[in-house]
Each structure stands twice: as C-alpha cells, then as structure tokens.
Design a protein around this motif. Structure first.
Motif, PDB file in Angstrom:
ATOM      1  N   PHE A 130       0.258  -1.405   0.162  1.00  0.00           N
ATOM      2  CA  PHE A 130       0.399  -0.160  -0.068  1.00  0.00           C
ATOM      3  C   PHE A 130       0.635   1.158   0.133  1.00  0.00           C
ATOM      4  O   PHE A 130       0.436   1.900  -0.720  1.00  0.00           O
ATOM      5  CB  PHE A 130      -0.794   0.340   1.190  1.00  0.00           C
ATOM      6  N   PRO A 131       1.684   1.330   0.248  1.00  0.00           N
ATOM      7  CA  PRO A 131       2.262   2.855   0.859  1.00  0.00           C
ATOM      8  C   PRO A 131       3.151   2.941  -0.323  1.00  0.00           C
ATOM      9  O   PRO A 131       3.428   3.933  -0.916  1.00  0.00           O
ATOM     10  CB  PRO A 131       2.872   2.468   2.497  1.00  0.00           C
ATOM     11  N   ALA A 132       3.953   2.015  -0.757  1.00  0.00           N
ATOM     12  CA  ALA A 132       5.128   2.078  -2.450  1.00  0.00           C
ATOM     13  C   ALA A 132       3.735   2.592  -2.958  1.00  0.00           C
ATOM     14  O   ALA A 132       4.036   3.607  -4.115  1.00  0.00           O
ATOM     15  CB  ALA A 132       5.268   0.264  -3.240  1.00  0.00           C
ATOM     16  N   ILE A 133       2.318   1.789  -3.546  1.00  0.00           N
ATOM     17  CA  ILE A 133       1.682   2.575  -4.024  1.00  0.00           C
ATOM     18  C   ILE A 133       1.460   4.314  -4.386  1.00  0.00           C
ATOM     19  O   ILE A 133       1.686   4.938  -4.961  1.00  0.00           O
ATOM     20  CB  ILE A 133       1.042   1.945  -4.741  1.00  0.00           C
ATOM     21  N   ALA A 134       0.973   4.505  -3.141  1.00  0.00           N
ATOM     22  CA  ALA A 134       0.853   6.134  -3.109  1.00  0.00           C
ATOM     23  C   ALA A 134       1.920   6.641  -2.547  1.00  0.00           C
ATOM     24  O   ALA A 134       1.645   7.394  -3.625  1.00  0.00           O
ATOM     25  CB  ALA A 134       0.350   5.522  -1.099  1.00  0.00           C
ATOM     26  N   ILE A 135       3.211   6.135  -2.476  1.00  0.00           N
ATOM     27  CA  ILE A 135       4.381   7.204  -2.892  1.00  0.00           C
ATOM     28  C   ILE A 135       5.076   7.485  -4.031  1.00  0.00           C
ATOM     29  O   ILE A 135       5.202   8.206  -4.557  1.00  0.00           O
ATOM     30  CB  ILE A 135       5.564   6.942  -1.715  1.00  0.00           C
ATOM     31  N   THR A 136       4.696   6.363  -4.794  1.00  0.00           N
ATOM     32  CA  THR A 136       5.037   6.897  -5.977  1.00  0.00           C
ATOM     33  C   THR A 136       3.506   6.875  -7.107  1.00  0.00           C
ATOM     34  O   THR A 136       4.310   8.285  -8.227  1.00  0.00           O
ATOM     35  CB  THR A 136       5.380   5.315  -6.882  1.00  0.00           C
ATOM     36  N   TRP A 190       7.888  21.586  -5.234  1.00  0.00           N
ATOM     37  CA  TRP A 190       6.629  20.774  -4.318  1.00  0.00           C
ATOM     38  C   TRP A 190       6.169  19.494  -3.309  1.00  0.00           C
ATOM     39  O   TRP A 190       6.990  18.216  -2.759  1.00  0.00           O
ATOM     40  CB  TRP A 190       5.517  21.442  -3.435  1.00  0.00           C
ATOM     41  N   ILE A 191       6.210  18.663  -4.762  1.00  0.00           N
ATOM     42  CA  ILE A 191       5.816  17.426  -5.003  1.00  0.00           C
ATOM     43  C   ILE A 191       6.801  16.624  -4.916  1.00  0.00           C
ATOM     44  O   ILE A 191       7.170  15.459  -3.866  1.00  0.00           O
ATOM     45  CB  ILE A 191       5.400  17.027  -6.379  1.00  0.00           C
ATOM     46  N   ALA A 192       8.509  17.094  -5.423  1.00  0.00           N
ATOM     47  CA  ALA A 192       9.138  16.324  -5.155  1.00  0.00           C
ATOM     48  C   ALA A 192       9.696  15.968  -3.706  1.00  0.00           C
ATOM     49  O   ALA A 192      10.485  14.809  -2.744  1.00  0.00           O
ATOM     50  CB  ALA A 192      10.324  16.349  -6.023  1.00  0.00           C
ATOM     51  N   ALA A 193       9.526  17.237  -3.118  1.00  0.00           N
ATOM     52  CA  ALA A 193       9.923  17.227  -1.285  1.00  0.00           C
ATOM     53  C   ALA A 193       8.892  16.507  -0.539  1.00  0.00           C
ATOM     54  O   ALA A 193       9.991  15.810   0.348  1.00  0.00           O
ATOM     55  CB  ALA A 193       9.940  19.207  -1.046  1.00  0.00           C
ATOM     56  N   ILE A 194       8.115  16.396  -1.075  1.00  0.00           N
ATOM     57  CA  ILE A 194       7.154  16.097  -0.043  1.00  0.00           C
ATOM     58  C   ILE A 194       7.375  14.541  -0.439  1.00  0.00           C
ATOM     59  O   ILE A 194       7.390  14.098   0.994  1.00  0.00           O
ATOM     60  CB  ILE A 194       5.065  15.958  -0.625  1.00  0.00           C
ATOM     61  N   SER A 195       7.505  14.267  -1.913  1.00  0.00           N
ATOM     62  CA  SER A 195       7.737  13.067  -2.235  1.00  0.00           C
ATOM     63  C   SER A 195       8.962  12.122  -1.822  1.00  0.00           C
ATOM     64  O   SER A 195       8.751  10.989  -1.049  1.00  0.00           O
ATOM     65  CB  SER A 195       7.535  12.520  -3.237  1.00  0.00           C
ATOM     66  N   LEU A 196       9.598  12.996  -1.748  1.00  0.00           N
ATOM     67  CA  LEU A 196      11.541  12.004  -0.464  1.00  0.00           C
ATOM     68  C   LEU A 196      11.427  12.194   1.041  1.00  0.00           C
ATOM     69  O   LEU A 196      12.186  11.463   1.675  1.00  0.00           O
ATOM     70  CB  LEU A 196      12.779  13.600  -1.141  1.00  0.00           C
ATOM     71  N   VAL A 197      10.892  13.126   1.441  1.00  0.00           N
ATOM     72  CA  VAL A 197      10.236  13.262   2.565  1.00  0.00           C
ATOM     73  C   VAL A 197       9.145  12.039   2.698  1.00  0.00           C
ATOM     74  O   VAL A 197       9.737  11.342   4.022  1.00  0.00           O
ATOM     75  CB  VAL A 197       9.672  14.628   3.509  1.00  0.00           C
ATOM     76  N   SER A 198       8.537  12.042   2.841  1.00  0.00           N
ATOM     77  CA  SER A 198       7.742  10.906   2.388  1.00  0.00           C
ATOM     78  C   SER A 198       8.378   8.807   2.415  1.00  0.00           C
ATOM     79  O   SER A 198       8.330   8.839   3.385  1.00  0.00           O
ATOM     80  CB  SER A 198       6.136  10.372   1.460  1.00  0.00           C
ATOM     81  N   LEU A 199       8.661   8.849   1.136  1.00  0.00           N
ATOM     82  CA  LEU A 199      10.057   7.951   1.137  1.00  0.00           C
ATOM     83  C   LEU A 199      11.389   7.544   2.635  1.00  0.00           C
ATOM     84  O   LEU A 199      11.764   6.446   2.770  1.00  0.00           O
ATOM     85  CB  LEU A 199      10.501   8.030  -0.019  1.00  0.00           C
ATOM     86  N   ILE A 200      11.487   8.509   2.396  1.00  0.00           N
ATOM     87  CA  ILE A 200      12.632   8.873   3.941  1.00  0.00           C
ATOM     88  C   ILE A 200      12.337   8.494   5.392  1.00  0.00           C
ATOM     89  O   ILE A 200      12.741   7.401   5.849  1.00  0.00           O
ATOM     90  CB  ILE A 200      13.383   9.896   4.245  1.00  0.00           C
ATOM     91  N   TYR A 202       9.319   7.082   5.316  1.00  0.00           N
ATOM     92  CA  TYR A 202       8.567   5.508   4.638  1.00  0.00           C
ATOM     93  C   TYR A 202       9.362   4.400   5.408  1.00  0.00           C
ATOM     94  O   TYR A 202       9.787   3.469   6.380  1.00  0.00           O
ATOM     95  CB  TYR A 202       7.840   5.303   3.525  1.00  0.00           C
ATOM     96  N   ILE A 203      10.340   4.797   5.080  1.00  0.00           N
ATOM     97  CA  ILE A 203      11.906   3.622   4.684  1.00  0.00           C
ATOM     98  C   ILE A 203      12.614   3.508   6.414  1.00  0.00           C
ATOM     99  O   ILE A 203      13.036   2.334   7.058  1.00  0.00           O
ATOM    100  CB  ILE A 203      13.641   3.935   4.115  1.00  0.00           C
ATOM    101  N   ILE A 204      12.423   4.585   7.264  1.00  0.00           N
ATOM    102  CA  ILE A 204      12.570   4.211   8.651  1.00  0.00           C
ATOM    103  C   ILE A 204      11.600   3.904   9.689  1.00  0.00           C
ATOM    104  O   ILE A 204      12.371   2.665  10.058  1.00  0.00           O
ATOM    105  CB  ILE A 204      12.990   6.185   8.945  1.00  0.00           C
TER     106      ILE A 204
END
Length: 215
Positions: A130-136, A190-200, A202-204
C-alpha cells in the motif's frame, strides 16, 4: 482486444478518423501547452471525456506523460474541474491496468511489460504494498507497471485504488494551486520534496519494524 481491434479497423477504413488520430498525436506530442489546451477545448463538453480516454490510452502508448495531461486539464478547465477530470483519469487508467493484470494473467502482461520490469515491480509491490503505491503516485513517477502488477498479484482492488487515489490527490491539489497560475516548476519542486520526505520516513519506519521482527 475487441476495442483495440475496432479502433485499428476504424483507423484504416475511415479517413476522417485516421486524420483525427494523426492530429491528436501531433498535438499531444508537441509539448505546446496552449496548443493542447486549445485543441481540447474544441470538443466542448466532450473535452473531459477525451482527456480521460487519452490518460487510459497513455499507459499503453506512452504518448505523453500523465502529469502533463493533468496540467492541461487544470489549465483548460480550471483548478476544481481540472482536478476532478485528472482524478477520474487516474482512476480509469489505474483500474484498466489493474484489470489487465488481474484477469488476463502473466502471459498477456508480458505483452505490456518486459520480464525485467515485471520482476522489479512485483518485488516492489510484494515488499512494500500500500505505501509503495501511494508514494510512487505522489511522486508522479511512471508507475503504470504497478497497476498491472497489483492486479497480477491479486492485491485487493479496494486497497489498491485507495492507495492510488490517496497518493495522487496531493499531487493534483498542488498542480491545481500552482498550475492554474503558471507556476508549474514550483508545484513540481513541492511534489519532489514531499515525495522525498515521505519516502525517507517510510524507509526508516519499515527498517525499524523489520528489526523488531528479526529480534
């Protein structure tokens, strides 16, 4: 198959339809936003339907990036209705991709995805779900393969479509806020920044969970 077969027949048998397809291809691949908006507006009330259909076809032909079509929708029909059209287009294209994977099976999927792409997407969806699909979706990456693979893996449709819409909605909102004012670059930052933060984040969280399980 029936729909595609019919379109092919229409293309070769009806000159006016062939001319329309050639014009559409020429306009959509021009990267000229005002020209594309003007072309879409000529269809009047049918314009939104045309955009949604193009979004569905795009996942097979890769004529133009989906995010660009969203920008065209927002510029042509305003922030609110453009956002609604974009959301419906993503819903339709994602649902079609899911159904292909779910009902047509691996042999047919190989016609749309290379074995390598299919393997990577399968591992990605199995591991992160689920999170992978949402973040991508939020990141606006080319993720049409995820739609097909989610269906192939028999992921629950409701879960998949909620992840898709949940990820794409913030992206559409940002495009609506900045895109209608011609500040597309700011929206993409903004999209790139939010996506990057979300991804980091989630990985943590994911790594911490795996460490707890391994203990």
């Amino acid at each position: 198959i029936i729909v595609l077969g019919t379109l092919v027949c229409l293309y070769f048998l009806i000159p006016s339809f062939q001319a329309f397809i050639k014009e559409a291809f020429d306009v959509l691949t021009s990267d000229d936003q005002p020209r594309i908006s003007k072309w879409v507006r000529q269809f009047g009330l049918g314009g939104p339907v045309v955009l949604i259909l193009i979004m569905v076809i795009q996942m097979f032909l890769f004529v133009v990036p989906n995010i660009f079509l969203m920008i065209v929708a927002i510029v042509s029909y305003g922030p609110f209705w453009g956002s609604v059209i974009s959301l419906l287009g993503v819903f339709a294209s994602s649902s079609v991709g899911y159904m292909i994977g779910h009902y047509l099976g691996p042999a047919t999927v190989q016609k749309f995805l290379s074995e390598k792409a299919q393997k990577k997407a399968t591992e990605f969806v199995r591991e992160y779900g689920f999170p992978a699909i949402a973040i991508t979706r939020l990141s606006s990456l080319s993720n049409d393969s995820l739609s097909i693979v989610a269906g192939l893996l028999k992921m629950k449709y409701k879960k998949y479509i909620l992840a898709t819409l949940g990820g794409i909605t913030p992206l559409i909102v940002l495009l609506a806020i900045y895109g209608s004012n011609g500040k597309i670059l700011k929206a993409l930052i903004w999209i790139a920044a939010i996506s990057l933060v979300s991804l980091i984040v989630y990985i943590i969280i994911d790594r911490r969970k795996k460490k707890r399980i391994s203990r």
